[in-house]
Write an enzyme that holds these catalytic residues in place. Structure first.
Site, PDB file in Angstrom:
ATOM      1  CB  SER A  74      58.037  95.873  18.880  1.00 15.53           C
ATOM      2  OG  SER A  74      59.449  95.793  18.863  1.00 15.53           O
ATOM      3  CG  ASN A 154      67.950  91.583  21.663  1.00 14.67           C
ATOM      4  OD1 ASN A 154      67.609  91.231  22.787  1.00 14.67           O
ATOM      5  ND2 ASN A 154      68.258  92.833  21.364  1.00 14.67           N
ATOM      6  CD  GLN A 182      67.533  88.226  17.344  1.00 16.31           C
ATOM      7  OE1 GLN A 182      68.192  87.533  16.579  1.00 16.31           O
ATOM      8  NE2 GLN A 182      67.357  89.528  17.142  1.00 16.31           N
ATOM      9  CB  SER A 202      59.863  89.834  14.049  1.00 17.46           C
ATOM     10  OG  SER A 202      59.935  90.916  13.145  1.00 17.46           O
ATOM     11  CB  CYS A 327      65.468  98.464  18.986  1.00 15.51           C
ATOM     12  SG  CYS A 327      64.682  97.213  17.961  1.00 15.51           S
TER      13      CYS A 327
END
Length: 395
Positions: A74, A154, A182, A202, A327
Site C-alpha cells: 500500500s 486481489n 498478488q 509486498s 483490507c
C-alpha cells in the site's frame, strides 16, 4: 471425517516460511546493527540490506538501484501514484487513469488526489474482470500524468494484459504503474520486457513477514522524496531500515520465482478441482475469467447465502477463507470488484474467495468440498432470500 484445519486465505496473507524465518533470525539478535552506522556491525547490516536489494532486482529482471524498500504494498502504491502526480501536476498534467476494481490502496490514493484538484478516470472491466483496452486508449489525454492498473486482481484473481497496457502508455508518453502484490510468484515478471515504469510488491503475500514491501522505479524516472528525515533509500525514504524483514523479503523473492511453471501447474489443478466441485451446488457462479486468473484463486458467488455467515460457519469447521479483500473485511458493503463485473448486490454479498497455495494438499481440497454443501445447505435453510429464489423457480 474429523474437523481439521485448512488455510485457504493466502491472498490475504501467507505464513512466513522456514527458510525466510531462519534467514531473518540473526538480524534480531546477532547482526542487529543500524544499517546507517559506520562501524562493522552497521556495515554488516548494510551489506545484508543491499544483498536483498540485489535479490529482489534479480527476481524482477531489473537493476538493484531501481528497487526501493517500503513498509508494504500500500505504501508502494501511494508513493508511485502520489510521486508522479507531485512531479507532473505543476506541469499541468493533473489527470489520472485507473480501473474501477483496483485495490483500495490505489482507489483511496486517487480519491485523495481528487481532493487536491486532480481528475481521475475509472475505466471499466468486462464481465470476466479484464480491463477494456479500448476504454484505456480513449481515456488518455494530453494532461494524463499516470495510469495505474493492477497486475492481478486481489479478489477474483484475473490477470490483466500488462504488456499491452504498458505499450499503450509508452506510445502516448504516459507513466505506467502496476500493483503486482498478488502477481509476484504466480506470474513470471520481467519489468524490462513488460515495459512498466513503476511496480509495487509486498512481502507477506509470498511467505515473507508483514510490514515489508518494495517499489520498482524505472531508471531515469525520478520521483520526489516520499518520507523526509533521513538519507535512507538513496535519500528518497527516510527512516531506519527494517533489516530483518528486508532480508526475509530478499529470500522470499528468490524462492517465489523458482519453478513458477511447475508450481502453477500443480496449484491450478487443485484450484480447478475446487472450482468444479463448488459449482456443483445450484445457483453458484465463478467470478472472473476461468483461464486468465491466478493459479490459487477461486472466487464464487453463492446465491441465498450471506458472505459473513458463510465465513463464520466455515471457520467452525476449521476452514479459513474470505469474502473479498482482507483490507475491507470489516465492511458490510458488497465488494466493489464484484459490482464492477455487473453482479447484483444480493449476489455480490454471497461471494466466497478461497485462495490456495503450493502448500495446499489434495486432502485439503477434499475436506473443503465435503464441508461446503453442508454449510451452504444449512445457511440456505435459514435464509428468506433463498426461500424467495426457490419460490420464483417453482412458479
Amino acid at each position: 471425517m474429523d474437523k481439521r484445519f485448512v488455510y485457504a486465505d493466502n491472498a490475504a496473507t501467507t505464513k512466513v516460511s522456514d527458510i525466510v524465518l531462519n534467514a531473518m533470525l540473526p538480524y534480531f539478535s546477532e547482526h542487529y546493527g543500524n544499517a546507517s552506522s559506520i562501524y562493522e556491525m552497521g556495515r554488516n547490516a548494510k551489506r545484508a540490506l543491499e544483498l536483498s536489494r540485489e535479490k529482489v532486482a534479480k527476481a524482477l529482471s531489473c537493476e538493484p538501484n531501481e528497487i526501493y524498500f517500503t513498509s508494504c504494498g500500500s505504501e508502494a502504491d501511494n508513493w508511485a501514484i502520489k510521486g508522479v502526480c507531485e512531479k507532473l501536476g505543476p506541469k499541468g498534467k493533473k489527470h489520472i487513469i485507473t480501473s474501477v476494481f483496483e485495490h483500495h490502496a490505489v482507489l483511496h490514493t486517487c480519491e485523495a488526489l481528487e481532493r487536491q484538484g486532480f481528475e481521475v478516470t475509472y475505466i471499466p472491466v468486462d464481465e470476466k474482470g479484464i480491463v477494456k483496452l479500448n476504454e484505456l486508449k480513449n481515456a488518455i489525454r494530453e494532461d494524463t500524468a499516470t495510469v495505474s492498473i493492477m497486475f492481478a486482481n486481489n479478489e477474483i484473481g484475473t490477470i490483466q494484459p500488462i504488456k499491452e497496457i504498458a505499450d499503450i502508455c509508452k506510445e502516448r508518453g504516459v507513466i505506467f504503474h502496476t500493483d503486482a502484490v498478488q502477481a509476484i510468484g504466480n506470474v513470471e515478471i520481467n519489468v524490462k520486457e513488460l515495459g512498466v515504469d513503476l511496480l509495487s510488491l509486498s512481502g507477506h503475500k509470498i511467505h515473507a513477514p508483514k510490514g515489508v514491501g518494495a517499489l520498482y522505479i524505472r531508471k531515469g524516472l525520478v520521483l520526489p522524496n516520499f518520507i523526509h528525515g533521513g538519507a535512507q533509500e538513496r535519500n528518497k525514504r527516510g527512516g531506519t531500515e527494517n533489516v530483518a524483514s528486508i532480508v526475509g523479503l530478499g529470500v522470499a523473492m528468490e524462492e517465489a520465482v523458482k519453478d513458477i511453471p511447475q508450481r502453477v501447474e500443480r496449484v491450478t489443478r487443485l484450484r480447478n478441482r475446487l472450482i468444479d466441485g463448488i459449482l456443483q451446488l445450484p445457483h453458484t457462479r465463478l467470478n472472473g475469467d476461468r483461464e486468465k486468473r491466478l493459479c490459487g484463486n477461486c472466487n464464487i458467488s453463492i446465491e441465498g447465502v450471506e458472505g459473513e455467515a458463510l465465513l463464520l460457519m466455515l471457520d467452525m469447521h476449521g476452514i479459513c477463507a474470505s469474502s473479498g479483500s482482507a483490507c475491507t473485511s470489516g465492511s458490510l458493503d458488497p465488494s466493489h470488484v464484484l459490482l464492477a463485473l455487473g453482479l447484483s448486490h444480493e449476489v455480490a454479498h454471497g461471494s466466497l474467495r478461497l485462495s490456495i497455495s503450493d502448500e495446499t494438499t489434495d486432502e485439503d481440497v477434499d475436506y473443503i468440498l465435503e464441508v461446503m454443501p453442508k454449510v451452504v445447505n444449512r445457511l440456505r435453510e435459514m435464509s428468506p432470500l433463498w426461500e424467495k429464489i426457490v419460490k420464483a423457480e417453482n412458479r
